[in-house]
Design a protein around this motif. Sequence first.
Motif, PDB file in Angstrom:
ATOM      1  N   LEU A  60       0.893  -1.010  -0.043  1.00 44.98           N
ATOM      2  CA  LEU A  60      -0.071  -0.162   0.066  1.00 44.98           C
ATOM      3  C   LEU A  60       1.125   1.711   0.027  1.00 44.98           C
ATOM      4  CD1 LEU A  60      -2.483  -1.317   2.634  1.00 44.98           C
ATOM      5  CD2 LEU A  60      -2.678  -1.751   0.847  1.00 44.98           C
ATOM      6  N   SER A  61       0.801   2.012  -0.352  1.00 40.18           N
ATOM      7  CA  SER A  61       0.828   3.892  -0.134  1.00 40.18           C
ATOM      8  C   SER A  61       0.764   4.296   1.005  1.00 40.18           C
ATOM      9  CB  SER A  61       0.587   4.898  -1.798  1.00 40.18           C
ATOM     10  OG  SER A  61      -0.899   4.513  -0.741  1.00 40.18           O
ATOM     11  N   ARG A  62       1.945   5.076   1.260  1.00 36.35           N
ATOM     12  CA  ARG A  62       1.806   6.013   2.511  1.00 36.35           C
ATOM     13  C   ARG A  62       0.194   6.279   2.934  1.00 36.35           C
ATOM     14  NH1 ARG A  62       6.348  10.753   3.745  1.00 36.35           N
ATOM     15  NH2 ARG A  62       7.195   8.297   3.101  1.00 36.35           N
ATOM     16  N   GLY A  67      -4.718   5.920   5.867  1.00 28.20           N
ATOM     17  CA  GLY A  67      -5.363   5.606   6.322  1.00 28.20           C
ATOM     18  C   GLY A  67      -6.246   4.046   6.837  1.00 28.20           C
ATOM     19  N   VAL A  68      -5.589   3.235   6.916  1.00 27.03           N
ATOM     20  CA  VAL A  68      -6.238   2.146   7.503  1.00 27.03           C
ATOM     21  C   VAL A  68      -5.622   2.792   8.842  1.00 27.03           C
ATOM     22  CG1 VAL A  68      -4.909  -0.283   7.534  1.00 27.03           C
ATOM     23  CG2 VAL A  68      -4.758   0.111   5.963  1.00 27.03           C
ATOM     24  N   VAL A  69      -4.632   2.876   9.338  1.00 31.66           N
ATOM     25  CA  VAL A  69      -4.886   2.505  10.857  1.00 31.66           C
ATOM     26  C   VAL A  69      -5.245   3.778  11.221  1.00 31.66           C
ATOM     27  CG1 VAL A  69      -3.289   4.024  12.503  1.00 31.66           C
ATOM     28  CG2 VAL A  69      -2.332   2.933  10.646  1.00 31.66           C
ATOM     29  N   VAL A  70      -6.255   5.230  10.983  1.00 33.72           N
ATOM     30  CA  VAL A  70      -6.750   6.015  11.729  1.00 33.72           C
ATOM     31  C   VAL A  70      -7.805   5.325  11.467  1.00 33.72           C
ATOM     32  CG1 VAL A  70      -7.836   8.261  11.041  1.00 33.72           C
ATOM     33  CG2 VAL A  70      -4.949   8.331  10.328  1.00 33.72           C
ATOM     34  N   PHE A  71      -8.353   4.912  10.261  1.00 35.18           N
ATOM     35  CA  PHE A  71     -10.001   4.141  10.232  1.00 35.18           C
ATOM     36  C   PHE A  71     -10.057   3.256  11.095  1.00 35.18           C
ATOM     37  CE2 PHE A  71     -10.724   7.260   6.765  1.00 35.18           C
ATOM     38  CZ  PHE A  71     -11.803   7.556   7.106  1.00 35.18           C
ATOM     39  N   GLY A 173      -5.792   4.249  -4.557  1.00 35.43           N
ATOM     40  CA  GLY A 173      -4.501   3.198  -4.989  1.00 35.43           C
ATOM     41  C   GLY A 173      -4.220   2.226  -5.165  1.00 35.43           C
ATOM     42  N   GLY A 174      -5.831   1.750  -5.269  1.00 32.21           N
ATOM     43  CA  GLY A 174      -6.644   0.654  -5.298  1.00 32.21           C
ATOM     44  C   GLY A 174      -5.749  -0.534  -4.343  1.00 32.21           C
ATOM     45  N   ASN A 175      -5.899  -2.078  -4.153  1.00 33.73           N
ATOM     46  CA  ASN A 175      -6.071  -2.815  -2.733  1.00 33.73           C
ATOM     47  C   ASN A 175      -6.991  -2.842  -2.173  1.00 33.73           C
ATOM     48  OD1 ASN A 175      -3.443  -4.447  -4.508  1.00 33.73           O
ATOM     49  ND2 ASN A 175      -2.674  -2.685  -3.836  1.00 33.73           N
ATOM     50  N   LEU A 176      -8.489  -2.234  -2.814  1.00 29.80           N
ATOM     51  CA  LEU A 176      -9.354  -1.231  -1.945  1.00 29.80           C
ATOM     52  C   LEU A 176     -10.261  -2.583  -0.559  1.00 29.80           C
ATOM     53  CD1 LEU A 176     -11.745   0.832  -4.427  1.00 29.80           C
ATOM     54  CD2 LEU A 176      -9.615   1.491  -2.429  1.00 29.80           C
ATOM     55  N   MET A 177     -10.144  -4.107  -0.869  1.00 28.24           N
ATOM     56  CA  MET A 177     -10.848  -5.309  -0.180  1.00 28.24           C
ATOM     57  C   MET A 177      -9.452  -4.883   0.816  1.00 28.24           C
ATOM     58  SD  MET A 177     -13.455  -5.583  -0.583  1.00 28.24           S
ATOM     59  CE  MET A 177     -13.731  -6.432   1.164  1.00 28.24           C
ATOM     60  N   MET A 178      -8.427  -5.533   0.217  1.00 25.68           N
ATOM     61  CA  MET A 178      -7.134  -5.193   1.393  1.00 25.68           C
ATOM     62  C   MET A 178      -7.111  -4.405   1.791  1.00 25.68           C
ATOM     63  SD  MET A 178      -4.850  -7.190   2.218  1.00 25.68           S
ATOM     64  CE  MET A 178      -3.898  -8.480   0.826  1.00 25.68           C
ATOM     65  N   VAL A 179      -7.423  -2.972   2.205  1.00 26.41           N
ATOM     66  CA  VAL A 179      -7.195  -1.577   2.811  1.00 26.41           C
ATOM     67  C   VAL A 179      -8.139  -2.106   4.125  1.00 26.41           C
ATOM     68  CG1 VAL A 179      -8.396   0.376   3.140  1.00 26.41           C
ATOM     69  CG2 VAL A 179      -6.427  -0.599   1.470  1.00 26.41           C
ATOM     70  N   VAL A 180      -9.869  -2.866   3.567  1.00 26.25           N
ATOM     71  CA  VAL A 180     -10.581  -2.980   4.310  1.00 26.25           C
ATOM     72  C   VAL A 180     -10.172  -3.669   4.790  1.00 26.25           C
ATOM     73  CG1 VAL A 180     -12.922  -3.790   4.204  1.00 26.25           C
ATOM     74  CG2 VAL A 180     -12.445  -1.731   2.569  1.00 26.25           C
ATOM     75  N   GLY A 181     -10.287  -4.948   4.904  1.00 26.28           N
ATOM     76  CA  GLY A 181      -9.356  -6.632   5.707  1.00 26.28           C
ATOM     77  C   GLY A 181      -8.273  -5.541   6.515  1.00 26.28           C
ATOM     78  N   LEU A 182      -6.980  -5.151   6.039  1.00 22.87           N
ATOM     79  CA  LEU A 182      -6.464  -4.314   7.299  1.00 22.87           C
ATOM     80  C   LEU A 182      -6.907  -3.622   8.303  1.00 22.87           C
ATOM     81  CD1 LEU A 182      -3.523  -3.808   4.934  1.00 22.87           C
ATOM     82  CD2 LEU A 182      -3.761  -5.915   6.373  1.00 22.87           C
ATOM     83  N   GLN A 183      -7.629  -2.606   7.539  1.00 19.85           N
ATOM     84  CA  GLN A 183      -8.577  -1.796   9.095  1.00 19.85           C
ATOM     85  C   GLN A 183      -9.872  -2.345  10.202  1.00 19.85           C
ATOM     86  OE1 GLN A 183     -11.343   1.221   7.140  1.00 19.85           O
ATOM     87  NE2 GLN A 183      -9.638   1.964   5.880  1.00 19.85           N
ATOM     88  N   MET A 184      -9.823  -4.103   9.273  1.00 14.12           N
ATOM     89  CA  MET A 184     -10.417  -4.209  10.698  1.00 14.12           C
ATOM     90  C   MET A 184      -9.817  -4.929  11.522  1.00 14.12           C
ATOM     91  SD  MET A 184     -13.624  -4.497   9.484  1.00 14.12           S
ATOM     92  CE  MET A 184     -15.022  -4.497   7.995  1.00 14.12           C
TER      93      MET A 184
END
Length: 434
Positions: A60-62, A67-71, A173-184
């Motif tokens: 993922l991008s910076r 966003g992963v950490v904040v959300f 930046g793409g990888n949206l479902m990965m972003v969602v999973g990591l947020q969880m």
Amino acid sequence: MDVRSLGLGLAFALMWSSAFTSARVIVAHAPPLTALTARFLASGVVAIGIALALRQTARLSRSQWRGVVVFGLCQNALYLGLNFVAMQSIGASVASIIASTMPLLVALIGWVLLRDRLPRLAAIGLVAGFGGVAIIMGGRMAGGLDLFAVGLCVVAALALAAATLAVRGAAAGGNLMMVVGLQMLVGAAALLPPAVLLESWQVDWNWALVVAFAYTVLVPGVLATLVWFVLVGRIGAVKAATFHFLNPVFGVLIAALLLGEALGALDALGVAVVAAGILAVQTARRASAKTGASAPAAEQPGQAVGFIPETAQEDVMFDYSDSHSTISSDRVNGTEVYGAGGEKIGHIDHLVIDKKSGKITYAVMGFGGFLGMGEEHHPIPWAKLEYDTALGGYRTDITESQLQGAPERPERWYEDRRWEEATYAHYGAPYYWI
């Protein structure tokens, strides 16, 4: 807005709003933070599994990691954690009403602290929205209402609004479902310590708890995310956020129908006023985007979503009327494609552009699948598409048999001139490089 986009928007609002009712069932039979930790862990595993199946990665991008950490902390741990604790003492309808004020809080915080311009319609919407909440709370307090629990819900909404503003404008930046999973998973990790320290493992196992937990994991947790991103891809974040005005309406109705929560005259009036206020704020946001004024980023669909890029600038730069020839690629992606007889055969997934000439060389079309999963993708020459204003999409004379018989694509097909020559000849299109 086409019928499919309208249906997606309604489906998202319904799923988002229903999460409060299922959460109310869960906290009635299980400790809230422990249940929420388990829910995030399950939703995260499912979302990451989907991401891996779609060949997404954790590179993922910076801004995405931010966003992963904040959300993960603000949306999942604080927002949902506080709401789950509060719903031990208040009904799902009250929690959903307070949570639905988040779009109003985003606009208010942006105006007061970030000096964002507040159009007159948005100001009227803010006053109406908070006035509607006051009507509902005034009526509920007369019958007895846990003010501490209400305060928890207010803090939760403020946390999510602040997080939304903190990462606005971050590129997806793409990888949206990965972003969602990591947020969880971030949410699960944040809630695990307080769950272990503050709660005892006392669960009243029954079918209602199992059904509510499974529903919360799969529907608001994962499916709503997919629907949201498909909707944003079709109509843009600013328009998609307009569907938030339905959340207080659906939230109260679902709680009344499934949990039997009382719905009085003041509740109905307050809900209508809140919904009107949210709609006014979102409508003003769309209008300011079109006229070039700064606009806050669109809200996140609470319960389980990733952050999204702001699209207001594209609305400023491009005229989307049929009389104008330019259009942003953001608006091309997701546009329906129709056959020679007017039948819908697919949609445009993305465009391929020649770096030297700037010409669009291919439109990669998606066929079949469900919400973007399991689709077949075929690059076809851009010259084989013609925009039809009556259909609101692109028309092509390419047949299904031509697609099936297209030259086999090598791994880096877009750099293989032999494949390009064979493909353009197959579809009867003039070479773009001549």
